[in-house]
Every structure is written in C-alpha cells, then in structure tokens.
Design a protein around this motif. Structure first.
Motif, PDB file in Angstrom:
ATOM      1  N   LEU A 661       0.797  -1.227   0.000  1.00 35.22           N
ATOM      2  CA  LEU A 661       0.000   0.000   0.000  1.00 35.22           C
ATOM      3  C   LEU A 661       0.831   1.278   0.000  1.00 35.22           C
ATOM      4  N   ASP A 662       2.144   1.160   0.136  1.00 34.72           N
ATOM      5  CA  ASP A 662       3.050   2.311   0.275  1.00 34.72           C
ATOM      6  C   ASP A 662       2.823   3.067   1.578  1.00 34.72           C
ATOM      7  N   THR A 663       2.120   2.456   2.522  1.00 26.40           N
ATOM      8  CA  THR A 663       1.895   3.062   3.829  1.00 26.40           C
ATOM      9  C   THR A 663       1.507   1.969   4.809  1.00 26.40           C
ATOM     10  N   GLY A 664       1.595   2.262   6.089  1.00 30.74           N
ATOM     11  CA  GLY A 664       1.180   1.305   7.096  1.00 30.74           C
ATOM     12  C   GLY A 664      -0.332   1.266   7.244  1.00 30.74           C
ATOM     13  N   GLY A 665      -0.805   0.328   8.049  1.00 26.65           N
ATOM     14  CA  GLY A 665      -2.245   0.219   8.305  1.00 26.65           C
ATOM     15  C   GLY A 665      -2.804  -1.163   8.093  1.00 26.65           C
ATOM     16  N   ALA A 666      -2.290  -1.899   7.108  1.00 31.64           N
ATOM     17  CA  ALA A 666      -2.810  -3.237   6.826  1.00 31.64           C
ATOM     18  C   ALA A 666      -2.483  -4.211   7.944  1.00 31.64           C
ATOM     19  N   GLU A 667      -1.426  -3.939   8.703  1.00 31.00           N
ATOM     20  CA  GLU A 667      -1.098  -4.825   9.832  1.00 31.00           C
ATOM     21  C   GLU A 667      -2.045  -4.610  11.012  1.00 31.00           C
ATOM     22  N   GLN A 668      -2.837  -3.524  10.987  1.00 32.16           N
ATOM     23  CA  GLN A 668      -3.787  -3.230  12.062  1.00 32.16           C
ATOM     24  C   GLN A 668      -5.184  -3.750  11.771  1.00 32.16           C
ATOM     25  N   LEU A 669      -5.389  -4.379  10.615  1.00 31.72           N
ATOM     26  CA  LEU A 669      -6.711  -4.910  10.282  1.00 31.72           C
ATOM     27  C   LEU A 669      -7.041  -6.093  11.184  1.00 31.72           C
ATOM     28  N   VAL A 670      -8.332  -6.415  11.272  1.00 34.61           N
ATOM     29  CA  VAL A 670      -8.778  -7.444  12.223  1.00 34.61           C
ATOM     30  C   VAL A 670      -9.043  -8.785  11.562  1.00 34.61           C
ATOM     31  N   GLY A 671      -8.750  -8.912  10.281  1.00 31.06           N
ATOM     32  CA  GLY A 671      -8.905 -10.193   9.605  1.00 31.06           C
ATOM     33  C   GLY A 671     -10.340 -10.476   9.195  1.00 31.06           C
ATOM     34  N   MET A 672     -10.563 -11.685   8.670  1.00 31.81           N
ATOM     35  CA  MET A 672     -11.894 -12.144   8.246  1.00 31.81           C
ATOM     36  C   MET A 672     -12.543 -11.187   7.247  1.00 31.81           C
ATOM     37  N   GLY A 673     -11.780 -10.806   6.235  1.00 27.87           N
ATOM     38  CA  GLY A 673     -12.328  -9.974   5.168  1.00 27.87           C
ATOM     39  C   GLY A 673     -12.178  -8.489   5.370  1.00 27.87           C
ATOM     40  N   ASP A 674     -11.551  -8.064   6.467  1.00 23.76           N
ATOM     41  CA  ASP A 674     -11.294  -6.640   6.696  1.00 23.76           C
ATOM     42  C   ASP A 674     -10.164  -6.199   5.777  1.00 23.76           C
ATOM     43  N   THR A 675     -10.394  -5.181   4.950  1.00 28.10           N
ATOM     44  CA  THR A 675      -9.428  -4.812   3.909  1.00 28.10           C
ATOM     45  C   THR A 675      -9.205  -3.306   3.866  1.00 28.10           C
ATOM     46  N   LEU A 676      -8.100  -2.952   3.238  1.00 32.58           N
ATOM     47  CA  LEU A 676      -7.806  -1.564   2.888  1.00 32.58           C
ATOM     48  C   LEU A 676      -7.604  -1.490   1.378  1.00 32.58           C
ATOM     49  N   LEU A 677      -8.322  -0.582   0.732  1.00 33.38           N
ATOM     50  CA  LEU A 677      -8.211  -0.376  -0.712  1.00 33.38           C
ATOM     51  C   LEU A 677      -7.466   0.919  -0.972  1.00 33.38           C
ATOM     52  N   SER A 678      -6.403   0.814  -1.764  1.00 33.62           N
ATOM     53  CA  SER A 678      -5.615   1.990  -2.118  1.00 33.62           C
ATOM     54  C   SER A 678      -5.952   2.393  -3.553  1.00 33.62           C
ATOM     55  N   VAL A 679      -6.566   3.566  -3.686  1.00 32.28           N
ATOM     56  CA  VAL A 679      -6.929   4.100  -4.998  1.00 32.28           C
ATOM     57  C   VAL A 679      -6.312   5.481  -5.123  1.00 32.28           C
ATOM     58  N   ASN A 680      -5.349   5.602  -6.018  1.00 27.50           N
ATOM     59  CA  ASN A 680      -4.675   6.889  -6.217  1.00 27.50           C
ATOM     60  C   ASN A 680      -4.137   7.435  -4.890  1.00 27.50           C
ATOM     61  N   SER A 681      -3.492   6.547  -4.137  1.00 26.33           N
ATOM     62  CA  SER A 681      -2.837   6.886  -2.866  1.00 26.33           C
ATOM     63  C   SER A 681      -3.817   7.254  -1.756  1.00 26.33           C
ATOM     64  N   GLU A 682      -5.114   7.037  -1.960  1.00 22.76           N
ATOM     65  CA  GLU A 682      -6.110   7.249  -0.909  1.00 22.76           C
ATOM     66  C   GLU A 682      -6.597   5.895  -0.416  1.00 22.76           C
ATOM     67  N   LEU A 683      -6.728   5.751   0.904  1.00 20.75           N
ATOM     68  CA  LEU A 683      -7.112   4.483   1.504  1.00 20.75           C
ATOM     69  C   LEU A 683      -8.593   4.488   1.874  1.00 20.75           C
ATOM     70  N   VAL A 684      -9.269   3.372   1.569  1.00 28.44           N
ATOM     71  CA  VAL A 684     -10.671   3.166   1.939  1.00 28.44           C
ATOM     72  C   VAL A 684     -10.751   1.830   2.674  1.00 28.44           C
TER      73      VAL A 684
END
Length: 810
Positions: A661-684
């Motif tokens: 993702l070019d940034t942190g945050g994915a290691e803080q997800l809780v699993g079971m389908g919890d995701t971070l989407l990076s679109v044009n350097s913006e996270l959703v």
C-alpha cells in the motif's frame, strides 16, 4: 453471542436461559426441514382438495354449513370430497367463501417456499412468487365477481369468484360502476411494469421475442447499445452516528447527545459517481460514439446493416444465476450497543486528556466491522501528537488493533477506527440484491465490500484497470477472489467475458472447472482450463501477449482507440467479419498465488505480466494478481508500478503493508475480510462480503448445467524458444539439449526429478530446464508429472545411467 461485563440483577438472570432457548429453537435446522416438508405436503393436500371441490362442492355444501348441528362422525360419512370432511371444509372456505378459482394459486406458493427450505434450491423466487399470488388472488376474484354481478341469472359456476371477490365487486361497482374494468386494466399494467421492472416501453417493444423479459433481462443485463451511462445514488446505508459535544466552559460537564437509541437508516445521498471512476481517462460520451459510427458508415458497403449484431444469441437460452443460490446469513444488523459507544468514547477522551490533548467534539459512525470515531481537536493541537498515541488508545480500549486517520481526507476531523466487539457478516446475497449493483452500468462491475459508513463499494475493473491483492494466510484473500468472480458472473453473459484462471495451489479455483464451456479461456492442446503447471503459466501469459497484439491490429484496422469503440462498431455491423473482425470479449487473468510463480519462474513470468499490465487495458485484458507474501522480490517495482489499485487484507508486519500500500495500516486490520483499498494513494477501509464454498459450487453447477460453447475460449498458440509449441507431448530425442547428459547425471546423483534443481545447479531459465525434464521423461530417466511432488527418478545408479545414455547414442 454478546455477554455483558457488568453484574446482572436476579430478574435478568432468570430471563437469559429462556431467551437463549428461544433463539436456538428458531435456529434449529430440524425445525426448518420439518416446516419445509409441511409446506410441500400442504400444497399437495390443498391442490387435491380444491380439485375435488369442483366435482363435489355442491353436494358437500349442505354438510359443511350444517356441521355445527351434527357430530363430526356423521358429517364425515356424508362428505363426498376426496380428502374427507377436512378437505371439504378447507376447499369450501378458500373457494366458496374467500377467493374462488384464484385459490389455486396458493398451493404453488407453498410448494415453492417448501422446496426452497428443504432442498436449498430455488425453483422460483419465493418473494416474487408471493407478490404475484397476492396480486392475482384479488385481481382474479374482483374480475370474476364483477362479471358474475352483472349476469342476469346466477349459474352453477358463480362460486368461482368467491365470497371476497363478489363483495369487492359490489363495493367497487357502487363506487365507480363500469370504471371497475378500467381499474382492473390499470392495476394489471402497473403490476406488470413493477413486477418485470420495465423502465422504457420503446426499449421493451424492440425485442424480437414476443415473450415477457426475464428477470435478468429486466434488471441485470446491460446492452452494448445503451450508451447513455447513468449513476445511481448510494444505497440507503445503515449509517448511525453518535455525537458528543464538549462545552468549552469547565463548569459544565460534557454530556453525550444520542440522536436515537435505535439505529436509523441514513438519508439517501444525491447521485454521485464512484471515486475510482472520476479519475479515469476513458470518460467517453455518447456523442463521441455517434461520431465513430457516422465515420464508419461507408467503410465497407458489403456489410449488412439491417439489424445490430447480438453476441448473446450464441447462447440464447442462457440464464443468469439467481440470487436465491446464495445464503443470506441473517445475523442481524450492526451489533454495537449504546453502552459500547459510550464506553469507547469515554476511554478515548480520557486517554487524550491524560496526554493533555483537548477535543471539542466527537462523533461515531458504525460500520459492519469497525466504528469510526471522528474527533475535532481544540485549536493549537498538533495532528502528529494524536497520531503517535495509536498504541496508547489501543491499550485503553483493549482492542485488537485500531487505526488513526489524521486527518480524514476532505474533512477537518481526525478519525479513530475501533473494531466492533460483535461483527456483522456481509453476505454476498445482501450486496448482489441491492439496486446499486443490479442497476450498475459499469463495464466490469466488481463488489469490493461495504465501507465504514455501510455503503456498498462497487468498482469498475475496466477503469482500474488492474488489481493487486495481498494478505496473509487465512485473512480472506481466496474468498475475495470468489466474490470478484461471482460479481462478474452475475452481471455478464458468457459471450462478453472470459476468465484465465491460474491456480498454483491447485485447490482454490478448482470449482470453476464446471463453467469451462461458458466463461473460461485456455491455450490449445491443454486438457484443463484452470492452469496449475508453471510451464503452462508461462505459455499462457505469452499467449495472452499474442492475443493483445492481435487485438491491437484489429483496433488499428477499425480506427478505434479501445475495445468499447471497436465492439460498438462491430455490433452496428460496421466491420466485416470476412476481414478477420470479430466481437471481442473482455479477458480477465486471475493469478491466485504470484509468489510461487516468481520463485520458480522469475523473469519469465514477470516480463509478460508487466507487458500485459502496461498495454492490455485498452483492448480489454485485465489482471487480478493475488499473493500471500507481499515482499519486494515478489511484488517487484515493475509489477507494482503498473497496478495503481491495490487491495490488502491483513498482513503480518508494517513492512508488508508498506510494500503493498506504500503506507502502514494493513497490519492493524482485524482479519476475516477486513481490507484496505488503495486508490490513487487514498485508503478506503472495506469489509469484504462472505461467500462460502457451497454457494460458489451451486452457482457453477447452475451455469454448468446449461448449454455452453463446444469448448473453452481458445487463446493463440505460443511458440517458445527454438520453435517449441505449448504441446509438450511430443519430444524428439534425436535433437537433445547439449546439457542433456549433465542434467541426467545431476538428477540421478541427487535422486530428485525437479525442474528447479536443474535451474539452480546448471544456472538455466525455466523454459530450458522444463525442456530438459521433458527429454529426461521421454528417455525413461524420470517419471511423469505428479503435481506438486517431484518426479520419480527411474534410474537408480550412475552405471545404469551410462548404459542408457550409450543406448540413446546408438
């Protein structure tokens, strides 16, 4: 089931077991099965009773009406109905007293519901069947009642209207007279419009078939001729907010203001396009396509332009999968209580106060997985100071992992995402049946999940144009791929879309073998469409590159910039098939595990993937690449640069999160389908829908049971080095590789028939090492391919090997 952490009063304790028993009772699958069989038997019973009433109703009428004056035994003996006194009473009530002949619609409704419960298969949609039956129960009864009311003399068949129909006819006739017929006609037209979802009479009348449109034609399929794209407003979201306002005066304590104890649906926002669509450089409009067609009218006079070409006529009887094939997982809506919100709010405020950070207000937005607390800090507070308290806030909340967004893009607030104690399951059924998805006009709509605000997030793979997915083992990556495939299968006809599935693990995508003749593509001389062998992966990737070059040549000859313009010309018969032109389906390459391919093949896989990612978007070839090891030697700079949209499930470290993702945050997800989407350097942050293996299997069986093409979609044949084709069944031992004997001695010495061993020891590429293994197999030195296991070495010692090599030279 949620448990309270505070002590309960004795009265509450006594109620808990009863509540738990009731919930378990209604979840009992034995009860469901018994109910389903009861509905099926009831439908057969009512059908038989109603049929008997047509012949014995008059004879039984006096018995039923005088039943209160006689005993049951005598009344039963006098009854002539085939199902005895109970059948006579039931048919008398339904047909004579209530709905007349329209009562015959009730047994099919019961059978459809019972069949769905017992066999978990959908004959007809129970909900749509229920609406159909309710409407025509009243409509037919009123129509027959009106006709009977205006007869000069009642006949023996006057009971067909039923008591309800006749009384309704008397009432309506007294109000509007012969306008009753106009009311009936108007009601029928309105029902047909809403039931079959007809939005345009002109479009509906252009159909060549005289039959009514199917469910998919009215709601799912999108014609290539519909050039006026439209955007839909967001779904009515399950978005609940909790505002806490803090007074600036120290004398007044800060009190929370709860808007509503019960969650209320969010008001519908005005229509807006998805963020992922706004940045696309392929925003074509209808005028542009009209200009294309006008320019090409005189291109080829021999082309027949009487009617447009319809690619779906190749499989005219194809039926789209129904939502009834999916499970609902009705676990209730958002499970966040007022007490949980209050407690989290107090702990966040307390932690910030301990570090001398004041805030002026805080608001909570509840999502399916996390709750977003938006805080407005007091003037003069540095954002970085709050950002550094991520671990301290997580400790105070005892949360699995929180994420701080400082600041939230487009808002003057700081966001703190806190996982919910009780998560909501976002089922595939709940998102497929939304109007936003069913009415989507995107070329390749894929469901990515629900946002923190409970809004459905649908992206267009054609605009992305490629997707990179990463996540640790067991975090939902394979489920996400199944959701993506299911989204496209529900929206596209087999003539419009093809999949190239690469599954090195051999088990994740095997269910889709059943739709080979409908949606899959493969290389010539390949037995299976789902590719598991690394050598065939290389052939397939290079074959896709050839397909890409061929398509670009077609676009050049047609004077088009992309596949959409080309297909519009072909549909309007402006291109001559005799000159090689054809309708081009979208091709989506899905690789389930890139790390295994990069480890075994390296550059031979990376080069064609990079080439496809750079050039293939305009001609309708899109890539979805997944890996569970997002390290820099797997997701190289060349690959990463051509995948602007990336989706990350939970990863094990911040380094992996930065890689994908070019940034942190994915290691803080809780699993079971919890995701971070990076679109044009913006996270959703999204919660991916859940679809189970039996659901995927049901969809594939439903499609596979229908008539398909003669074979899978054939890709061009790829000729490898020195003219080698992808047909590896024929090996000429007279033209052996110069390193054949060295490879044979290496294999026999190590007693391991492995391609990677030859690569490492002889420092060869994968293609040449694979050819050596094929030659060793043809010579009888190693055994046949055995999947993930190494080949068996058939020669046990060097002496036997030398004898065999000498025999090959003679």
């Amino acid at each position: 089931m949620a448990r309270n952490t505070y002590k309960s009063t004795p009265t509450k304790k006594s109620k808990k077991p009863r509540k738990r028993f009731q919930i378990n009772f209604y979840k009992d699958k034995r009860l469901h099965l018994a109910t389903g069989f009861f509905l099926i038997v009831s439908s057969l019973y009512l059908t038989t009773a109603f049929l008997a009433f047509l012949f014995t109703g008059q004879a039984d009428q006096s018995v039923v009406e005088s039943m209160l004056d006689t005993d049951l035994k005598t009344a039963g003996l006098e009854t002539e109905n085939w199902l005895g006194l109970l059948g006579a009473m039931t048919s008398y009530l339904f047909i004579y007293r209530w709905f007349g002949i329209a009562s015959f619609l009730i047994p099919p409704l019961l059978f459809v519901c019972g069949y769905k419960i017992v066999f978990h298969r959908t004959l007809l949609s129970p909900y749509r069947t229920f609406k159909f039956v309710i409407f025509f129960l009243l409509w037919i009864s009123l129509l027959l009642g009106y006709l009977i009311y205006h007869q000069e003399k009642l006949s023996d068949w006057s009971f067909l209207a039923g008591g309800v129909g006749y009384e309704l006819a008397v009432l309506v006739n007294g109000l509007i007279g012969w306008g009753t017929l106009l009311l009936l006609g108007f009601a029928l037209v309105v029902f047909v419009i809403y039931y079959f979802n007809i939005t345009s009479f002109l479009r509906f009348s252009h159909k060549t078939d005289d039959t009514l449109p199917t469910f998919q034609e009215a709601t799912v399929t999108q014609s290539l001729e519909e050039e006026d794209s439209y955007t839909l407003s967001k779904d009515p979201a399950e978005n609940y907010t909790l505002d806490f306002n803090f007074s600036s005066e120290p004398e007044q304590p800060s009190l929370p203001l709860l808007k509503d104890d019960k969650p209320q649906p969010q008001k519908q926002d005005p229509p807006i396009p998805l963020d992922i669509d706004q940045n696309s450089d392929f925003q074509e409009d209808k005028n542009h396509y009209d200009l294309i067609l006008e320019e090409s009218v005189q291109e080829d006079p021999s082309v027949n332009t009487n009617e447009n070409y319809d690619p779906t006529l190749d499989l005219p009887r194809y039926h789209y999968p129904e939502p009834g094939l999916l499970n609902r997982y009705d676990n209730g809506k958002v499970q966040v209580t007022k007490e949980e919100l209050e407690a989290n709010k107090d702990r966040i405020v307390e932690t910030l106060i301990n570090f001398k950070i004041g805030i002026s207000s805080i608001k909570a937005t509840i999502g399916p997985t996390v709750t977003l607390y938006e805080i407005v800090p007091e003037a003069g507070v540095k954002i970085s100071k709050i950002k550094n308290l991520e671990d301290d806030i997580a400790l105070s909340l005892s949360a699995l992992g929180i994420r701080i967004i400082a600041p939230i893009p487009g808002k003057g607030t700081i966001g703190i995402e806190v996982p919910n104690k009780n998560r909501e399951i976002v089922s595939m059924y709940s998102v497929v049946t939304t109007e936003k998805f069913m009415r989507s006009s995107k070329e390749l709509p894929i469901i990515l999940g629900k946002t923190v605000a409970n809004e459905l997030y649908i992206a267009d793979l054609a605009k992305m144009p490629h997707l990179l997915i990463a996540g640790a083992t067991g975090q939902g990556k394979s489920v996400g791929l199944n959701v993506l495939l299911t989204s496209l299968i529900y929206k596209r006809h087999p003539s419009q879309l093809k999949f190239v599935l690469v599954d090195p693990k051999k088990v994740e995508l095997s269910l889709f073998n059943k739709i080979e003749r409908h949606f899959l593509a493969k290389i010539p001389n390949s037995e299976e469409a789902i590719i598991t062998d690394t050598k065939k992966v290389i052939y397939t990737l290079n074959s896709l590159c050839i397909e890409m070059d061929n398509r670009y040549n077609l676009l050049k000859e047609a004077g088009c910039r992309n596949i959409r313009e080309y297909n519009i010309k072909f549909v309007h018969r402006k291109l001559n098939p005799q000159k090689g032109h054809r309708f081009l389906p979208y091709i989506i390459l899905i690789i389930d595990e890139l790390a295994d391919l990069m480890m075994t093949a390296g550059k031979e896989v990376e080069t064609p993937i990079a080439r496809l990612a750079q050039l293939a978007r305009a001609i309708g070839i899109h890539l979805v690449v997944a890996t569970q090891r997002p390290s820099v030697n797997v997701i190289t700079g060349i690959i990463k640069a051509n995948f602007p949209v990336r989706l990350s499930f939970r990863v094990t470290s911040k380094v992996d999160s930065r890689t994908i993702l070019d940034t942190g945050g994915a290691e803080q997800l809780v699993g079971m389908g919890d995701t971070l989407l990076s679109v044009n350097s913006e996270l959703v942050r999204l919660q991916c829908p859940y679809i189970d293996t039996p659901e995927v299997e049901s969809i594939c069986e439903f499609i596979g049971s229908q008539r398909g093409y003669e074979s899978a979609y054939m890709l061009p044949e790829f000729l490898g080095e020195e003219g080698e084709s992808n047909d590896i069944t024929e090996v000429d031992l007279k033209n052996r590789d110069p390193l054949f004997e060295d490879a044979a001695r290496l294999i026999v010495y190590h007693q391991q028939g492995s391609t990677s061993l030859i690569q490492r020891k002889l420092k060869l590429g994968y293609n040449r090492a694979g050819r050596l293994i094929d030659q060793l197999e043809a010579a009888g030195i190693v055994g046949p391919f055995e999947g993930s296991k190494a080949r068996e070495v058939l020669v046990t010692d060097e002496y036997s090997l030398e004898q065999l090599l000498n025999s090959l030279d003679n």
